[in-house]
Design an enzyme around this catalytic site. Structure first.
Site, PDB file in Angstrom:
ATOM      1  N   ARG A  88      -5.170-101.534  94.768  1.00 55.41           N
ATOM      2  CA  ARG A  88      -4.792-100.122  94.604  1.00 55.41           C
ATOM      3  C   ARG A  88      -3.435 -99.865  95.280  1.00 55.41           C
ATOM      4  O   ARG A  88      -2.651 -99.048  94.829  1.00 55.41           O
ATOM      5  CB  ARG A  88      -5.859 -99.216  95.230  1.00 55.41           C
ATOM      6  CG  ARG A  88      -7.207 -99.281  94.498  1.00 55.41           C
ATOM      7  CD  ARG A  88      -8.256 -98.454  95.246  1.00 55.41           C
ATOM      8  NE  ARG A  88      -9.532 -98.417  94.563  1.00 55.41           N
ATOM      9  CZ  ARG A  88     -10.529 -99.279  94.773  1.00 55.41           C
ATOM     10  NH1 ARG A  88     -10.376-100.273  95.632  1.00 55.41           N
ATOM     11  NH2 ARG A  88     -11.676 -99.153  94.123  1.00 55.41           N
ATOM     12  N   ASP A 148     -17.450 -94.217  95.749  1.00 56.08           N
ATOM     13  CA  ASP A 148     -17.878 -95.452  96.415  1.00 56.08           C
ATOM     14  C   ASP A 148     -19.346 -95.348  96.860  1.00 56.08           C
ATOM     15  O   ASP A 148     -20.090 -96.330  96.812  1.00 56.08           O
ATOM     16  CB  ASP A 148     -16.957 -95.752  97.609  1.00 56.08           C
ATOM     17  CG  ASP A 148     -15.505 -95.901  97.162  1.00 56.08           C
ATOM     18  OD1 ASP A 148     -15.286 -96.303  96.003  1.00 56.08           O
ATOM     19  OD2 ASP A 148     -14.592 -95.603  97.959  1.00 56.08           O
ATOM     20  N   ARG A 151     -21.502 -95.989  93.898  1.00 59.38           N
ATOM     21  CA  ARG A 151     -21.557 -97.439  93.619  1.00 59.38           C
ATOM     22  C   ARG A 151     -22.460 -98.145  94.633  1.00 59.38           C
ATOM     23  O   ARG A 151     -23.170 -99.086  94.278  1.00 59.38           O
ATOM     24  CB  ARG A 151     -20.137 -98.020  93.654  1.00 59.38           C
ATOM     25  CG  ARG A 151     -19.334 -97.570  92.446  1.00 59.38           C
ATOM     26  CD  ARG A 151     -17.919 -98.096  92.453  1.00 59.38           C
ATOM     27  NE  ARG A 151     -17.273 -97.793  91.176  1.00 59.38           N
ATOM     28  CZ  ARG A 151     -15.958 -97.710  90.997  1.00 59.38           C
ATOM     29  NH1 ARG A 151     -15.134 -97.921  92.009  1.00 59.38           N
ATOM     30  NH2 ARG A 151     -15.466 -97.444  89.810  1.00 59.38           N
ATOM     31  N   HIS A 175     -10.483 -96.013 100.837  1.00 54.92           N
ATOM     32  CA  HIS A 175     -10.828 -96.296  99.443  1.00 54.92           C
ATOM     33  C   HIS A 175     -10.030 -97.534  99.015  1.00 54.92           C
ATOM     34  O   HIS A 175      -9.085 -97.458  98.243  1.00 54.92           O
ATOM     35  CB  HIS A 175     -10.490 -95.086  98.572  1.00 54.92           C
ATOM     36  CG  HIS A 175     -10.822 -95.286  97.126  1.00 54.92           C
ATOM     37  ND1 HIS A 175     -12.092 -95.556  96.680  1.00 54.92           N
ATOM     38  CD2 HIS A 175     -10.041 -95.272  96.021  1.00 54.92           C
ATOM     39  CE1 HIS A 175     -12.074 -95.695  95.370  1.00 54.92           C
ATOM     40  NE2 HIS A 175     -10.835 -95.535  94.944  1.00 54.92           N
TER      41      HIS A 175
HETATM   42  P1  NAI Z   1      -4.588 -93.426  82.653  1.00 51.21           P
HETATM   43  O1  NAI Z   1      -3.372 -94.249  82.458  1.00 51.21           O
HETATM   44  O2  NAI Z   1      -5.679 -93.493  81.653  1.00 51.21           O
HETATM   45  O3  NAI Z   1      -4.159 -91.882  82.787  1.00 51.21           O
HETATM   46  C1  NAI Z   1      -3.114 -91.447  83.591  1.00 51.21           C
HETATM   47  C2  NAI Z   1      -2.416 -90.319  82.846  1.00 51.21           C
HETATM   48  O4  NAI Z   1      -1.421 -89.751  83.716  1.00 51.21           O
HETATM   49  C3  NAI Z   1      -1.687 -90.771  81.572  1.00 51.21           C
HETATM   50  O5  NAI Z   1      -2.180 -90.069  80.451  1.00 51.21           O
HETATM   51  C4  NAI Z   1      -0.222 -90.454  81.852  1.00 51.21           C
HETATM   52  O6  NAI Z   1       0.503 -90.049  80.702  1.00 51.21           O
HETATM   53  C5  NAI Z   1      -0.360 -89.324  82.871  1.00 51.21           C
HETATM   54  N1  NAI Z   1       0.847 -89.099  83.665  1.00 51.21           N
HETATM   55  C6  NAI Z   1       1.705 -90.000  84.182  1.00 51.21           C
HETATM   56  N2  NAI Z   1       2.707 -89.379  84.826  1.00 51.21           N
HETATM   57  C7  NAI Z   1       2.459 -88.047  84.737  1.00 51.21           C
HETATM   58  C8  NAI Z   1       3.116 -86.892  85.217  1.00 51.21           C
HETATM   59  N3  NAI Z   1       4.240 -86.964  85.949  1.00 51.21           N
HETATM   60  N4  NAI Z   1       2.589 -85.691  84.914  1.00 51.21           N
HETATM   61  C9  NAI Z   1       1.458 -85.571  84.185  1.00 51.21           C
HETATM   62  N5  NAI Z   1       0.790 -86.654  83.699  1.00 51.21           N
HETATM   63  C10 NAI Z   1       1.278 -87.863  83.983  1.00 51.21           C
HETATM   64  O7  NAI Z   1      -5.136 -93.777  84.125  1.00 51.21           O
HETATM   65  P2  NAI Z   1      -6.599 -93.468  84.706  1.00 51.21           P
HETATM   66  O8  NAI Z   1      -7.481 -94.618  84.469  1.00 51.21           O
HETATM   67  O9  NAI Z   1      -7.007 -92.115  84.268  1.00 51.21           O
HETATM   68  O10 NAI Z   1      -6.286 -93.455  86.284  1.00 51.21           O
HETATM   69  C11 NAI Z   1      -5.500 -92.443  86.846  1.00 51.21           C
HETATM   70  C12 NAI Z   1      -5.284 -92.692  88.342  1.00 51.21           C
HETATM   71  O11 NAI Z   1      -6.514 -92.524  89.039  1.00 51.21           O
HETATM   72  C13 NAI Z   1      -4.797 -94.104  88.683  1.00 51.21           C
HETATM   73  O12 NAI Z   1      -3.850 -94.056  89.723  1.00 51.21           O
HETATM   74  C14 NAI Z   1      -6.059 -94.797  89.152  1.00 51.21           C
HETATM   75  O13 NAI Z   1      -5.793 -95.886  90.005  1.00 51.21           O
HETATM   76  C15 NAI Z   1      -6.738 -93.661  89.885  1.00 51.21           C
HETATM   77  N6  NAI Z   1      -8.171 -93.810  90.077  1.00 51.21           N
HETATM   78  C16 NAI Z   1      -8.661 -93.393  91.281  1.00 51.21           C
HETATM   79  C17 NAI Z   1     -10.004 -93.449  91.556  1.00 51.21           C
HETATM   80  C18 NAI Z   1     -10.516 -92.972  92.872  1.00 51.21           C
HETATM   81  O14 NAI Z   1     -11.682 -93.215  93.193  1.00 51.21           O
HETATM   82  N7  NAI Z   1      -9.720 -92.290  93.676  1.00 51.21           N
HETATM   83  C19 NAI Z   1     -10.957 -93.988  90.568  1.00 51.21           C
HETATM   84  C20 NAI Z   1     -10.344 -94.356  89.315  1.00 51.21           C
HETATM   85  C21 NAI Z   1      -8.986 -94.266  89.087  1.00 51.21           C
END
Ligand code: NAI
Length: 308
Positions: A88, A148, A151, A175
């Site tokens: 991450r 977490d 899970r 995390h």
């Molecule tokens: P994804 O790639 O499917 O979606 C991310 C979206 O953000 C995309 O549609 C993209 O166009 C958009 N985006 C990028 N820059 C932007 C901006 N400046 N303004 C508005 N939209 C913007 O990725 P996903 O799978 O949804 O993951 C998103 C984030 O969440 C990642 O950083 C991932 O690592 C994190 N994550 C965190 C978790 C946690 O437990 N905290 C769990 C799962 C994912």
């Protein structure tokens, strides 16, 4: 109750869907940078409303933050997810710029917003929001522990051969694959410590599989998970919207709690209408205290890479 979700990707859309299905929010605004993407996801989700029986209005916008004005809660999921083999922490370069920018836009349009930070590396991104948003610390909450812990419960139920609803457990600290601290000593099945039922080998399995839970899914899916992350966020948004005063482990700015300061780390907290109502101080064993301090050291190093 108006909720904004920035990032209409896998996690953002899943989170919007769970929020709508639970029917507690009047409006969800999806924001994305990709032209038409948030509008498309919103329209698709709205066409499930009559099928799934919800009245929440979901709209989408390509970066017009005036549409988010007056949001009570905003969720930041924008940024890149990890690919198989990545940590991450490797996402910091790109995601820090995105999170900082998004935060400024959110606060400008909703000065009293409560922000839930999801983008990774989440503890560091939550810290960045604290340092740049000007919001009181009760209004910035990192999502990690809720996922977490889910899970952890999944792995506990698997090892015990029990229904998940019989099992309770919590994950605190960072995390990250190495900094997660599943509180095995406090995990229970129907109120009885799980150590009464599981061998040392099973204990090691549950703890390890919990810590690499995200990486396991990233390997299987080719990108990071979305259903459980989206559900975890929706539980936090609902706790705020419905003033549930629910205890949820979240990444919060610490000021002496658990022996740490000026860092965001996962700790149990009461979440209600004001955001963080209270950080709950639970007693840790000496081994758990040492692991918490180790996790803090690692997160502090990643925080050192931030440029404000
Ligand atoms: P994804 O790639 O499917 O979606 C991310 C979206 O953000 C995309 O549609 C993209 O166009 C958009 N985006 C990028 N820059 C932007 C901006 N400046 N303004 C508005 N939209 C913007 O990725 P996903 O799978 O949804 O993951 C998103 C984030 O969440 C990642 O950083 C991932 O690592 C994190 N994550 C965190 C978790 C946690 O437990 N905290 C769990 C799962 C994912």
């Amino acid at each position: 109750m108006k909720v904004t979700v920035v990032g209409a990707g896998a996690v953002g859309a899943s989170c919007a869907e769970y929020i709508a299905m639970k029917n507690f929010a009047s409006e969800v605004v999806l924001v994305d940078i990709k032209e038409g993407f948030a509008e498309g996801k919103a329209m698709d989700l709205m066409q499930t409303a009559s099928l799934n029986g919800f009245d929440t209005k979901i709209t989408g916008t390509t970066g017009d933050y005036s549409k988010t004005a007056g949001s009570h809660v905003a969720v930041i999921t924008s940024g890149i997810p990890r690919k198989p083999g990545m940590t991450r922490e490797e996402l910091i370069g790109i995601n820090a710029g995105i999170v900082k920018d998004v935060t400024a836009n959110l606060v400008k349009n909703s000065p009293n917003v409560i922000i839930i930070v999801v983008s990774n590396p989440m503890d560091t991104m939550a810290y960045l929001v604290h340092k740049t948003s000007g919001l009181p610390k009760e209004r910035i909450i990192g999502m990690g522990g809720a996922l977490d812990s889910a899970r952890f419960k999944y792995r506990l139920a698997e090892a015990l051969g029990s229904p998940i609803s019989d099992v309770d457990g919590m994950v605190i600290a960072a995390h990250s694959d190495t900094g997660m601290l599943p509180l095995y000593s406090k995990a229970t099945r129907n109120g009885v410590p799980v150590s009464e039922f599981l061998s040392d080998e099973q204990k090691a399995y549950v703890i390890e599989e919990t810590k690499v839970g995200g990486a396991t899914l990233t390997k299987l899916l080719g990108t990071s998970a979305w259903y459980a992350p989206g559900a975890a966020v929706s539980v936090m948004v609902q706790a705020i919207a419905c003033d549930q005063k629910k205890m949820i482990p979240c990444s919060l700015m610490l000021d002496g709690e658990y022996g740490e300061s000026d860092i965001c780390l996962g700790v149990p907290a009461i979440i209600g209408k004001n955001g963080v109502e209270k950080i709950v101080n639970i007693s840790l064993t000496d081994e758990e205290k040492a692991k918490f301090a180790e996790a803090a050291k690692a997160v502090r190093e990643v925080n050192g890479d931030l440029k404000f």
